[in-house]
Design an enzyme around this catalytic site. Structure first.
Site: not given
Ligand SMILES: Cc1ncc(COP(=O)(O)O)c(C=O)c1O
Length: 384
Positions: A44, A142, A320, A272
């Protein structure tokens, strides 16, 4: 080595996928298990970010018995690669997806009586039975029918004229760190099966064990299949895993290149938010990858990379498209040099587990976080 079609341009940040290692891993895992145990390959989430098509094609060639996926689109992709292989959908289907079970010959997971009725209707309309795996919730909370009610749901499947029971399974909640609860889950599962009148476990897949589960899988038991994801990609579910003795090898590595280098004075703040201040004059390399590629921002000021086989710390926040590392101690670093984020270089290694730890996450999530703009480059040749 073959590349995906969009990666004919020079590589800036890429993942290398060693399909030959994948094949060796599957064979090693199989060899570590009793011969009657069948192999359900969990592929998956784009085969854990390794690329569904390439991974599945190689696993078909290497001896997987069944493919387990999460979504219908993953299931149809596997079906198109190999008409003969059983494909199991692990996630619930939406009602409008039901009809594709027949169209693509897929097996569904059943947790509820409502699903039994829906899938039976699909089989009736198609004129042939739909394969289902009964999922039993033994403590994951679940999917699956609660174990105490499993015999009733089994009976509904047995009575449905257009369903074929192809498997029964459960899923462990803490196989890596709670052996007592895992044992209790096994006990609940087997107790529930013992109450399913007429069930023939020899004819169907009986599975519970994911990678971590393999550590405690009992020798003689009705379990006749394993459901392996992470380990086939050569990653141990936890650092002290007994599965280290299987000697699987990493399939995935993650690489980028140096964009520029420069020397900055002591006291300069980096990136940053100015979360790092240089304590000495330093040479930094600006790497051609950031969180837009899959280097988690949470790894800011924590991760390390390999350049020329030397560990270089990440300085300041990951951005980024760029990440800044300290290369003061590594002479001669220049634009274009290869940088290892995860993998091996000149005898040194950063494992996916270590990389994930820097970002406070787990290898499964790291693999799913490598973004679409990162080309996957496939190594295909066998050999060592
Ligand atoms: C139901 C189910 N089975 C098996 C697996 C495979 O687990 P692992 O990757 O730990 O082998 C997963 C993974 O998330 C899963 O959700």
């Amino acid at each position: 080595m073959t590349a995906t079609p969009n990666s004919r341009l020079p590589l800036r940040c890429w993942a290398e996928i060693d399909l030959a290692a994948l094949e060796r891993n599957l064979r090693l895992i199989r060899a570590s298990l009793p011969p009657h145990i069948r192999y359900v390959a969990v592929v998956k989430a784009d085969a854990y970010g390794h690329g569904l098509h390439q991974t599945v094609a190689r696993l078909m060639h290497s001896g997987a018995d069944l493919f387990a996926v999460a979504t219908l689109s993953e299931a149809t992709a596997v079906r198109e690669l190999g008409p003969g292989w059983p494909v199991l959908l692990l996630s619930p289907l939406l009602p409008e997806e039901d009809r594709y079970l027949a169209e693509y010959d897929l097996a569904a997971t059943v947790s509820t009586a409502e699903e039994v009725a829906r899938f039976d209707a699909v089989g009736r309309a198609a004129g042939r039975p739909i394969a289902v795996h009964l999922k039993i919730d033994t403590g994951m909370g679940r999917l699956g029918v609660w174990h105490e009610h499993a015999p009733e749901l089994y009976q509904k499947i047995a009575d449905a004229r257009h369903l074929r029971l192809a498997g029964v399974f459960t899923h462990f909640a803490s196989p890596d760190d709670d052996p007592a609860f895992t044992e209790e889950q096994r006990r609940r599962f087997l107790a529930a099966l013992a109450r399913c009148d007429g069930i023939n476990l020899r004819e169907i897949f009986v599975h519970a064990d994911n990678s971590s589960g393999l550590e405690t899988m009992p020798g003689a038991s009705p379990f006749n299949a394993v459901r392996v994801g992470l380990l086939q990609f050569g990653i141990l579910p936890h650092p002290n895993s007994l599965l280290a003795s299987v000697h699987t090898e990493p399939v995935f590595s993650f690489r980028t290149r140096v964009g520029i280098t420069k020397t900055l004075p002591r006291g300069t703040t980096i990136s940053y938010g100015r979360t790092h201040t240089l304590t000495r004059e330093s040479t930094v390399a600006i790497l051609c990858a950031g969180y837009g590629d899959g280097i988690p921002r949470a790894a800011s000021n924590r991760a390390q990379v390999l350049i020329a086989g030397r560990r270089c710390p990440v300085l300041g926040r990951v951005t980024m498209d760029q990440t800044i590392v300290d290369v003061t101690g590594v002479p001669g670093v220049q634009c274009g040099d290869e940088v290892v984020l995860v993998g091996r270089q000149a005898g040194a290694e950063i494992s996916l587990t270590e990389f994930s730890h820097w970002a406070d996450t787990i290898p499964w999530e790291t693999l799913c976080s490598v973004t679409k703009r990162v080309p996957r480059i496939y190594r295909t040749a066998l050999g060592v």
